[in-house]
Design a protein around this motif. Structure first.
Motif, PDB file in Angstrom:
ATOM      1  N   LEU A   1       6.572  23.935 -29.246  1.00  0.00           N
ATOM      2  CA  LEU A   1       5.298  24.361 -29.357  1.00  0.00           C
ATOM      3  C   LEU A   1       5.123  25.850 -29.342  1.00  0.00           C
ATOM      4  CD1 LEU A   1       2.182  23.716 -29.056  1.00  0.00           C
ATOM      5  CD2 LEU A   1       2.298  23.709 -26.594  1.00  0.00           C
ATOM      6  N   GLU A   2       5.925  26.416 -28.531  1.00  0.00           N
ATOM      7  CA  GLU A   2       5.945  28.098 -28.567  1.00  0.00           C
ATOM      8  C   GLU A   2       6.039  28.465 -29.758  1.00  0.00           C
ATOM      9  OE1 GLU A   2       7.543  26.027 -26.410  1.00  0.00           O
ATOM     10  OE2 GLU A   2       6.332  26.230 -24.553  1.00  0.00           O
ATOM     11  N   ARG A   3       7.114  27.997 -30.546  1.00  0.00           N
ATOM     12  CA  ARG A   3       7.595  28.564 -31.673  1.00  0.00           C
ATOM     13  C   ARG A   3       6.602  28.161 -32.742  1.00  0.00           C
ATOM     14  NH1 ARG A   3      13.701  27.677 -33.791  1.00  0.00           N
ATOM     15  NH2 ARG A   3      14.049  28.491 -31.580  1.00  0.00           N
ATOM     16  N   ILE A   4       5.961  26.808 -32.861  1.00  0.00           N
ATOM     17  CA  ILE A   4       4.872  26.636 -34.011  1.00  0.00           C
ATOM     18  C   ILE A   4       3.719  27.481 -33.566  1.00  0.00           C
ATOM     19  CG2 ILE A   4       4.401  24.523 -32.790  1.00  0.00           C
ATOM     20  CD1 ILE A   4       4.553  24.850 -36.725  1.00  0.00           C
ATOM     21  N   GLY A   5       3.385  27.490 -32.315  1.00  0.00           N
ATOM     22  CA  GLY A   5       2.496  28.246 -31.863  1.00  0.00           C
ATOM     23  C   GLY A   5       2.424  29.649 -32.494  1.00  0.00           C
ATOM     24  N   ALA A   6       3.363  30.464 -32.333  1.00  0.00           N
ATOM     25  CA  ALA A   6       3.623  31.790 -32.572  1.00  0.00           C
ATOM     26  C   ALA A   6       3.349  31.740 -34.280  1.00  0.00           C
ATOM     27  CB  ALA A   6       4.987  32.122 -32.258  1.00  0.00           C
ATOM     28  N   LEU A   7       4.174  30.947 -34.895  1.00  0.00           N
ATOM     29  CA  LEU A   7       3.890  30.687 -36.408  1.00  0.00           C
ATOM     30  C   LEU A   7       2.573  30.578 -36.751  1.00  0.00           C
ATOM     31  CD1 LEU A   7       5.682  30.730 -38.950  1.00  0.00           C
ATOM     32  CD2 LEU A   7       5.458  28.154 -38.833  1.00  0.00           C
ATOM     33  N   LEU A   8       1.707  29.782 -36.307  1.00  0.00           N
ATOM     34  CA  LEU A   8       0.363  29.508 -36.682  1.00  0.00           C
ATOM     35  C   LEU A   8      -0.572  30.396 -36.246  1.00  0.00           C
ATOM     36  CD1 LEU A   8       0.168  25.636 -36.019  1.00  0.00           C
ATOM     37  CD2 LEU A   8       0.718  26.855 -38.085  1.00  0.00           C
ATOM     38  N   GLN A   9      -0.166  31.448 -35.140  1.00  0.00           N
ATOM     39  CA  GLN A   9      -1.140  32.395 -34.738  1.00  0.00           C
ATOM     40  C   GLN A   9      -0.621  33.636 -35.280  1.00  0.00           C
ATOM     41  OE1 GLN A   9      -1.108  32.298 -30.243  1.00  0.00           O
ATOM     42  NE2 GLN A   9      -2.053  30.373 -30.256  1.00  0.00           N
ATOM     43  N   GLY A  10       0.294  33.702 -36.230  1.00  0.00           N
ATOM     44  CA  GLY A  10       0.493  34.718 -36.972  1.00  0.00           C
ATOM     45  C   GLY A  10       1.384  35.829 -36.282  1.00  0.00           C
ATOM     46  N   LYS A  11       2.358  35.228 -35.285  1.00  0.00           N
ATOM     47  CA  LYS A  11       3.032  36.190 -34.520  1.00  0.00           C
ATOM     48  C   LYS A  11       4.292  35.935 -34.911  1.00  0.00           C
ATOM     49  CE  LYS A  11      -0.643  37.526 -32.028  1.00  0.00           C
ATOM     50  NZ  LYS A  11      -1.697  38.150 -32.464  1.00  0.00           N
ATOM     51  N   HIS A  12       5.193  36.825 -34.462  1.00  0.00           N
ATOM     52  CA  HIS A  12       6.784  36.681 -34.725  1.00  0.00           C
ATOM     53  C   HIS A  12       7.415  36.263 -33.280  1.00  0.00           C
ATOM     54  CE1 HIS A  12      10.287  37.046 -36.760  1.00  0.00           C
ATOM     55  NE2 HIS A  12      11.040  37.442 -35.741  1.00  0.00           N
ATOM     56  N   ASP A  13       6.697  36.808 -32.267  1.00  0.00           N
ATOM     57  CA  ASP A  13       7.346  36.533 -30.957  1.00  0.00           C
ATOM     58  C   ASP A  13       6.581  35.663 -30.070  1.00  0.00           C
ATOM     59  OD1 ASP A  13       8.084  36.997 -28.300  1.00  0.00           O
ATOM     60  OD2 ASP A  13       8.348  39.086 -28.634  1.00  0.00           O
ATOM     61  N   ASN A  14       7.069  34.462 -29.530  1.00  0.00           N
ATOM     62  CA  ASN A  14       6.660  33.613 -28.886  1.00  0.00           C
ATOM     63  C   ASN A  14       5.889  34.040 -27.765  1.00  0.00           C
ATOM     64  OD1 ASN A  14       8.189  31.816 -30.467  1.00  0.00           O
ATOM     65  ND2 ASN A  14       9.346  30.773 -28.783  1.00  0.00           N
ATOM     66  N   TYR A  15       6.354  35.351 -27.313  1.00  0.00           N
ATOM     67  CA  TYR A  15       5.206  35.780 -26.208  1.00  0.00           C
ATOM     68  C   TYR A  15       4.373  36.414 -26.433  1.00  0.00           C
ATOM     69  CZ  TYR A  15       9.550  34.751 -22.981  1.00  0.00           C
ATOM     70  OH  TYR A  15      10.615  34.254 -22.224  1.00  0.00           O
ATOM     71  N   ASP A  16       3.667  36.412 -27.852  1.00  0.00           N
ATOM     72  CA  ASP A  16       2.516  37.051 -28.160  1.00  0.00           C
ATOM     73  C   ASP A  16       1.531  35.799 -28.360  1.00  0.00           C
ATOM     74  OD1 ASP A  16       3.339  39.593 -28.051  1.00  0.00           O
ATOM     75  OD2 ASP A  16       4.367  39.670 -30.182  1.00  0.00           O
ATOM     76  N   THR A  17       2.073  34.581 -28.091  1.00  0.00           N
ATOM     77  CA  THR A  17       1.121  33.474 -28.445  1.00  0.00           C
ATOM     78  C   THR A  17       0.055  33.618 -27.227  1.00  0.00           C
ATOM     79  OG1 THR A  17       2.286  32.206 -26.936  1.00  0.00           O
ATOM     80  CG2 THR A  17       2.662  32.137 -29.629  1.00  0.00           C
ATOM     81  N   ASP A  18      -1.276  33.174 -27.317  1.00  0.00           N
ATOM     82  CA  ASP A  18      -2.298  33.189 -26.475  1.00  0.00           C
ATOM     83  C   ASP A  18      -1.937  32.651 -25.069  1.00  0.00           C
ATOM     84  OD1 ASP A  18      -2.205  30.327 -27.531  1.00  0.00           O
ATOM     85  OD2 ASP A  18      -3.853  30.129 -26.405  1.00  0.00           O
ATOM     86  N   LEU A  19      -1.160  31.633 -24.943  1.00  0.00           N
ATOM     87  CA  LEU A  19      -0.712  31.073 -23.790  1.00  0.00           C
ATOM     88  C   LEU A  19       0.029  32.110 -22.706  1.00  0.00           C
ATOM     89  CD1 LEU A  19       0.202  27.194 -23.103  1.00  0.00           C
ATOM     90  CD2 LEU A  19       0.785  29.243 -21.590  1.00  0.00           C
ATOM     91  N   MET A  20       1.234  32.530 -23.515  1.00  0.00           N
ATOM     92  CA  MET A  20       1.952  33.397 -23.012  1.00  0.00           C
ATOM     93  C   MET A  20       1.455  34.804 -22.488  1.00  0.00           C
ATOM     94  SD  MET A  20       4.554  31.538 -22.539  1.00  0.00           S
ATOM     95  CE  MET A  20       5.837  32.352 -21.649  1.00  0.00           C
ATOM     96  N   ARG A  21       0.674  35.147 -23.545  1.00  0.00           N
ATOM     97  CA  ARG A  21       0.048  36.319 -23.339  1.00  0.00           C
ATOM     98  C   ARG A  21      -0.940  36.382 -22.014  1.00  0.00           C
ATOM     99  NH1 ARG A  21       0.760  41.672 -24.635  1.00  0.00           N
ATOM    100  NH2 ARG A  21      -1.332  42.669 -24.105  1.00  0.00           N
ATOM    101  N   ALA A  22      -1.661  35.237 -22.068  1.00  0.00           N
ATOM    102  CA  ALA A  22      -2.398  35.315 -20.700  1.00  0.00           C
ATOM    103  C   ALA A  22      -1.775  35.448 -19.599  1.00  0.00           C
ATOM    104  CB  ALA A  22      -3.222  33.805 -20.755  1.00  0.00           C
TER     105      ALA A  22
END
Ligand code: SER
Length: 918
Positions: A262-283
Motif C-alpha cells: 500500500l505504501e508503494r502504490i500510495g506514493a505512486l498515486l500521490q505523485g511521490k517517489h518516497d513512501n515516507y512522503d505519503t499522507d499517512l507517513m507524513r502525518a
C-alpha cells in the motif's frame, strides 16, 4: 526464489538523495487519494467483483510455525491453496498487516534511510482458491491500475516466468502490451514460493517506469537495481506445492495470490517517489517533529522517518499481543522500540516521546484496524515505561561507545566484547549499536559478539546445573541451545501450529514416537501454558500429518516448553509441523480461577489489612487455593465480606489488562509481587477492576494489580461466580482459602440448594423457613433430653426401672450406706443423684454405678459429718478396682471413676463396704 513480497523490491536500496526525490506524475488529472482511500478503493474493487473482504490476520501467524511474523497476504490462506482448508468463499481480498524485522535477513538496518524500506507495511491482495486463474487475475489487475487508480498505461510494463506463454499472451491481448514490455525472467524472481515447502507457482510482476531521467534498467537487465523501474504488484499463479525432499507436485486446483504494498502504490498515486512522503507517513513524521520540536524536514529528518516506521510496527505488534521481552518475538519488538528511542534521543528529546505519537497513529489507521484503538492505552503505557527505563542507561551506553571508539584506530570495527557489554549492561540490542556506528561509518565484530554471548550462556547453564535441580535437566539445556527456546503464544490463542524441534523419551532425544508410547514433545512455539506461578500446565491435542498425541501436562525448563504426551494414533516425528489445540473448557476454568485469585488477594487485603501477602497458590481447573499471611482464622463476617467483594468485582465486568514493565515501575503502580517468583528485567503486570481512589494504577483507581505470568479472563465477568469453601490453617501464621468459580461454583451452589430443598421437604417447610425450623427443633430436642434425664433420675431415686437393684439402706459399722447399679443414665447424671441420696440419708455414704454401654461410670458420696472417717475417693477407688478400672478421684465428699465390667458390681459393693467397715 524470493521468500516473500519484498517491500524493498528486489532488495533494492533506494537512497534518499536520489535525483527523483521530488514529484512524479503517475496519473492524469485526478484528485490525490489518501492511503486510506487507496486501501478502500482496492478492497471495494474486488468486493464489487464478488470477493469477500476478509480481515487482516494477526501479525503473529496462527498457522505457520516457521514464520516469526506474518509477512504477506497469503499467510492466512496457506492451507486454502493446498486444499487442506475450505472456507465458505473462493474469492477473497485483504489488506494484510505485515512485519519484516525478525530473523537473520531483515530490513531493519535500512529502515529510515531509504525510500521504500519499512518494518511494518500493508499488503493489498486478491485471492482465488480454485476459482479464477490467470485469465481473470491479469485483467482485474490491469483494470484496477489503469481505470480505478488512473495510472498512465504507457508507464507500465510486466515480467512473466520465462516458460509462461499463457500469461504473456493474456498481457498482450488484454492490456495491449507490446512484446518489449513483457519481459521473460528465468530466475526465481518470477517463481514465487512462501518457503522451502508449501504452495508456490510462477508469477508476473507489474512495474512502473519513472522515465529515462532516473538511472536504472528494466527487470532482468544489468541496471535493474536502479530506481527507474519500480515493482508495484506481484500476481502469483499458485499451481504447485513443494515438499521437504525438494520434490514438487501439481496442486489439484489452480489459485491466485497477489500482493501490492500500500505504501508503494500510495506514493505512486500521490505523485511521490518516497513512501515516507505519503499522507499517512507524513502525518506520523509531523507528529514526531511536533513532539520533539524539531523541523520535520531538517537535519533530523531521518530520525523522524525511523520513528514513524517503528511507531507503526511496535504499536501493531503490541495490539496483536506481542510484549517486549528478551526472547523471540518480544525481543524483536524491543529492538525496534529501542532503535526508535535512540533516534528520539538523537533529536534531543529529554522525555519519552514514542507514547505521545500513538494518538496520531490511531487517528490515521484506527478505523481500518480497530484493534489498534482498543489497545491504545496499553500501547501508550508500555511505550512510555519502556522508554523511561531505556533512557536511564542510554546516555551512559552512548558515552561508553564514544569512549571506546575514541581509543580505536581510524575505521576499526568495534570489538564484539564491547558490543556485548552494551547489550548486557545497557540494554543495547546489537542492531542498535550497529545503527549508531553506521553514522560513523564503522561496523561491529559480530563474531566476537556471538562468542561473548555464547560464553555468558555457558556460564548460566553451569550455574543452573550447579543448583542441583532435576538431574535430566541437561537434555533440556541441550535442546534450548541447539533448537532455541519455545515461544509462548497462549496469551492470545489456544490454537496454533508449531514445529516439533525435539522428542524426548526416558531422558534422551528420540526421532519418532509411535501409538501407545509416552513422550515429551518440544516445539518452537506453542499455545500450551507451562506450569508456573501456581497455574497448572495445559492439556490438549497435538496432530501432525502422520499422528495424534494427547497432551497431558506442560512444564518448562530453561525456556523450553515440555509437552507430556501419549501418542494415540499413528506416529509423530521430530521436525514435523503440528496443529496444537489447548483443551478450551479446561483452560477457561483455569483462567477464571487464576483471575479470581487476584481479586481474592485484594479483597483479603481490604478486609484484613496490608499484612496479607500471598504465600502460595494453586489455580487448577476444578478449584483454586490461596495461602496468605494472617495469624487468626477469618470470622464468618470477614469471610462473607471477602466473598461478596470478589463477586462484586466479577459483576463489574471490567477488562483485564496486561502490560510489561520494570519491576520497579510495577511496584510504583502498587503491584503485588507474587510469592516465590523470580523477576528478571521486566515483569508482566496484570490489572483488573476499578475502585475510586484506590491509589493503584496510573489512574489511581485500579483495584487489583499483580505481577503475574499466568493466563487470565478477558473481562472479570467471565469468572462467573466465586464461592469460598472456607478458611483453614496452612502453616504457622499462614491461612488457606479454597474456593470455586464458574461452572464448579455453580454446581456446588446448586448441590447445596438441592440439599436444602430436600431438608425443607422433610421438615414440611419452605426453604426460607428451614433455619428457623431447625433452630426450634434443636431447642425442642434440648428441652426433651433434659426432661428425659430428669425423669430417669426420678425413676432411679424411686427404685423404678432405672434402678438395677441394691438401693436399700444398709448399715455398716454404724454408717448408713446405699449402693445402687443404674441403667439408662450417664456419668454426668451421677453427682446430682448422689446429692439427692445424701440429702435423704442425712448422714451416710452412697455408691452409684451406671452401665453406659461398655463402660461403667462410678460415683461415691459421703455426707460431711463422716468425711473424716470415710473418704468418697477411697470408696470409688475400691469399687473401680473390682470392675476392671483404675484410679478415680475427687473430694472426700464426692468422687468419680470409671470401670469396664458391670458384672462385678456386687464385688465392687463388697469392696466399698470393706472400706467403710475398716
Ligand atoms: N505472496 C506474494 C508476495 O508476497 C503475492 O502476494 O509477493
Amino acid at each position: 526464489m524470493r521468500r516473500a513480497f519484498s517491500c524493498g523490491g528486489h532488495g533494492k536500496t533506494a537512497q534518499l538523495n536520489h535525483p527523483d526525490a521530488g514529484q512524479i506524475t503517475a496519473r492524469k488529472e485526478m484528485p490525490m487519494p489518501t492511503l486510506n482511500e487507496i486501501r478502500s478503493t482496492f478492497l471495494n474493487f474486488f468486493e464489487r467483483n464478488d470477493h469477500r473482504i476478509v480481515d487482516s490476520s494477526p501479525l503473529v501467524p496462527r498457522n505457520d510455525p516457521t514464520l516469526m511474523f506474518t509477512n504477506s497476504g497469503m499467510v492466512q490462506f496457506k492451507n486454502c491453496f493446498t486444499g487442506v482448508e475450505h472456507r465458505d468463499y473462493t474469492r477473497a481480498t485483504t489488506s494484510q498487516k505485515c512485519v519484516r524485522a525478525g530473523g537473520k535477513h531483515n530490513d531493519l538496518d535500512n529502515v529510515g534511510y531509504t525510500a521504500r524500506h519499512h518494518t511494518f507495511f500493508e499488503m493489498l491482495g486478491n485471492f482465488s482458491f480454485g476459482d479464477y486463474f490467470k485469465e481473470q487475475a491479469i485483467p482485474y489487475a490491469w483494470d484496477l491500475l489503469t481505470k480505478d487508480f488512473g495510472i498512465d498505461k504507457s508507464k507500465l510494463l510486466v515480467t512473466v516466468y520465462h516458460t509462461d506463454d499463457e500469461a504473456a499472451s493474456i498481457w498482450k491481448k488484454y492490456a495491449g502490451l507490446s512484446d518489449d514490455r513483457i519481459i521473460r525472467i528465468a530466475t526465481d524472481d518470477n517463481f514465487w514460493s512462501m518457503g522451502a515447502t508449501g504452495p508456490c507457482g510462477p508469477c508476473t510482476e507489474i512495474f512502473y517506469d519513472h522515465g529515462p531521467d532516473i538511472w536504472g534498467g528494466p527487470p532482468g537487465s544489468a541496471e535493474e537495481d536502479g530506481d527507474r523501474f519500480i515493482e508495484i504488484w506481484n500476481l502469483v499463479f499458485m499451481q504447485n506445492e513443494r515438499f521437504e525432499d525438494g520434490t514438487q507436485r501439481d496442486l489439484d486446483m489452480q489459485s491466485i495470490d497477489t500482493g501490492m504494498g500500500l505504501e508503494r502504490i500510495g506514493a505512486l498515486l500521490q505523485g511521490k517517489h518516497d513512501n515516507y512522503d505519503t499522507d499517512l507517513m507524513r502525518a506520523l513524521i509531523e507528529a514526531s517533529a511536533h513532539a520533539t520540536s524539531q523541523d520535520p524536514d531538517g537535519p533530523g529528518n531521518v530520525h523522524h522517518r525511523v520513528i514513524a516506521d517503528h511507531l507503526r510496527s511496535t504499536s501493531f505488534l503490541m495490539a496483536d499481543g506481542v510484549m517486549p521481552s528478551n526472547e523471540g518475538r518480544g525481543y524483536v519488538l524491543r529492538r525496534i522500540m529501542r532503535r526508535a528511542m535512540r533516534h528520539a534521543h538523537l533529536l534531543g528529546a529529554k522525555d519519552p516521546v514514542m507514547h505521545r505519537l500513538v494518538p496520531a497513529l490511531v487517528a490515521q489507521m484506527g478505523q481500518a484496524y480497530p484493534e489498534l484503538g482498543r489497545a491504545q492505552s496499553m500501547i501508550e503505557e508500555t511505550l512510555r515505561l519502556e522508554e523511561t527505563r531505556f533512557k536511564q542507561t542510554l546516555d551512559r551506553g552512548l558515552r561508553l561507545l564514544d569512549d571506546e571508539l575514541g581509543d580505536l584506530p581510524e575505521g576499526a570495527a568495534l570489538p564484539g566484547e564491547t558490543a556485548f557489554k552494551l547489550y548486557d549492561t545497557f540494554g543495547f540490542p546489537l542492531d542498535l549499536t550497529q545503527d549508531a556506528l553506521r553514522e560513523k561509518g564503522r561496523s561491529v565484530d559480530t563474531e566476537g559478539f556471538d562468542a561473548a554471548m555464547a560464553e555468558q550462556k555457558a556460564k548460566a547453564r553451569a550455574a543452573w546445573s550447579g543448583s542441583g535441580e532435576a538431574a535430566d535437566a541437561a537434555v533440556w539445556f541441550d535442546i534450548a541451545e541447539d533448537k532455541g527456546t519455545t515461544d509462548f503464544l497462549g496469551y492470545d490463542t489456544e490454537i496454533a501450529e508449531g514445529q516439533i524441534t525435539a522428542l524426548v523419551a526416558s531422558g534422551a532425544p528420540v526421532a519418532v514416537a509411535k501409538t501407545g508410547e509416552t513422550v515429551q514433545i518440544v516445539l518452537n512455539q506453542t499455545p500450551f501454558y507451562a506450569e508456573s506461578g501456581g497455574q497448572v500446565g495445559d492439556q490438549g491435542l497435538l496432530k501432525t500429518e502422520t499422528g495424534t498425541a494427547r497432551i497431558t501436562d506442560t512444564k518448562k525448563v530453561a525456556g523450553v516448553f515440555i509437552h507430556f504426551a501419549e501418542v494415540t494414533e499413528g506416529e509423530v516425528t521430530s521436525g514435523q509441523a503440528a496443529q496444537l489445540a489447548v483443551d478450551h473448557a479446561r483452560r477457561s476454568a483455569i483462567r477464571a480461577n487464576h483471575s479470581a485469585t487476584h481479586l481474592l488477594h485484594e479483597a483479603l487485603r481490604e478486609a484484613l489489612g496490608d499484612h496479607v501477602a500471598q504465600r502460595g497458590s494453586l489455580n487448577a481447573e476444578d478449584r483454586l487455593r490461596f495461602d496468605f499471611s494472617h495469624t487468626k482464622p477469618l470470622s464468618d463476617d470477614e469471610l462473607a465480606k471477602v466473598e461478596a467483594d470478589v463477586n462484586a468485582y466479577i459483576r463489574q465486568n471490567s477488562a483485564v489488562e496486561t502490560r510489561i514493565m520494570s519491576p520497579d515501575d510495577a511496584r510504583g503502580l502498587g503491584a503485588q509481587a507474587l510469592f516465590g517468583e523470580k523477576y528478571g528485567d521486566e515483569v508482566r503486570v496484570v490489572s483488573m477492576g476499578f475502585e475510586e481512589g484506590s491509589g493503584r494504577g496510573p489512574d489511581g483507581q485500579t483495584y487489583s494489580i499483580e505481577l503475574c505470568g499466568g493466563t487470565h479472563v478477558r473481562q472479570t465477568g467471565d469468572i462467573g461466580v466465586f464461592v469460598a469453601l472456607g478458611d483453614s490453617a496452612s502453616s504457622a501464621g499462614v491461612r488457606r482459602i479454597e474456593a470455586l468459580t464458574g461452572a464448579a461454583a455453580f454446581d456446588y451452589l446448586s448441590g447445596q440448594s438441592a440439599r436444602l430443598s430436600s431438608i425443607a421437604q422433610d421438615l414440611k417447610a419452605r426453604p426460607d423457613e428451614v433455619v428457623e425450623r431447625v433452630k426450634s427443633l434443636m431447642d425442642e430436642r434440648r428441652a426433651l433430653s433434659n426432661e428425659v434425664a430428669q425423669l430417669r433420675r426420678e425413676l432411679a431415686m424411686a427404685g423404678g426401672p432405672g434402678d438395677g437393684g441394691g438401693s436399700e439402706v444398709r448399715e455398716i459399722n454404724g454408717v448408713k450406706f446405699i449402693a445402687q447399679v443404674l441403667s439408662g443414665v450417664q456419668g454426668k447424671d451421677l453427682p446430682p443423684l448422689i446429692d439427692e441420696h445424701k440429702a435423704r440419708l442425712g448422714s451416710g455414704a452412697v455408691l452409684l454405678m451406671a452401665d453406659t454401654g461398655g463402660k461403667v461410670a462410678v460415683a461415691a458420696g459421703v455426707t460431711d459429718d463422716l468425711t473424716t472417717r470415710v473418704s468418697a475417693v477411697d470408696l470409688v477407688r475400691a469399687a473401680v478396682a473390682e470392675m476392671g478400672g483404675k484410679g478415680g478421684g475427687g473430694r472426700p465428699d464426692m468422687a468419680q471413676g470409671g470401670g469396664s465390667d458391670i458384672s462385678q458390681s456386687e464385688a465392687a459393693i463388697k469392696a466399698a463396704e470393706g472400706v467403710i467397715s475398716t
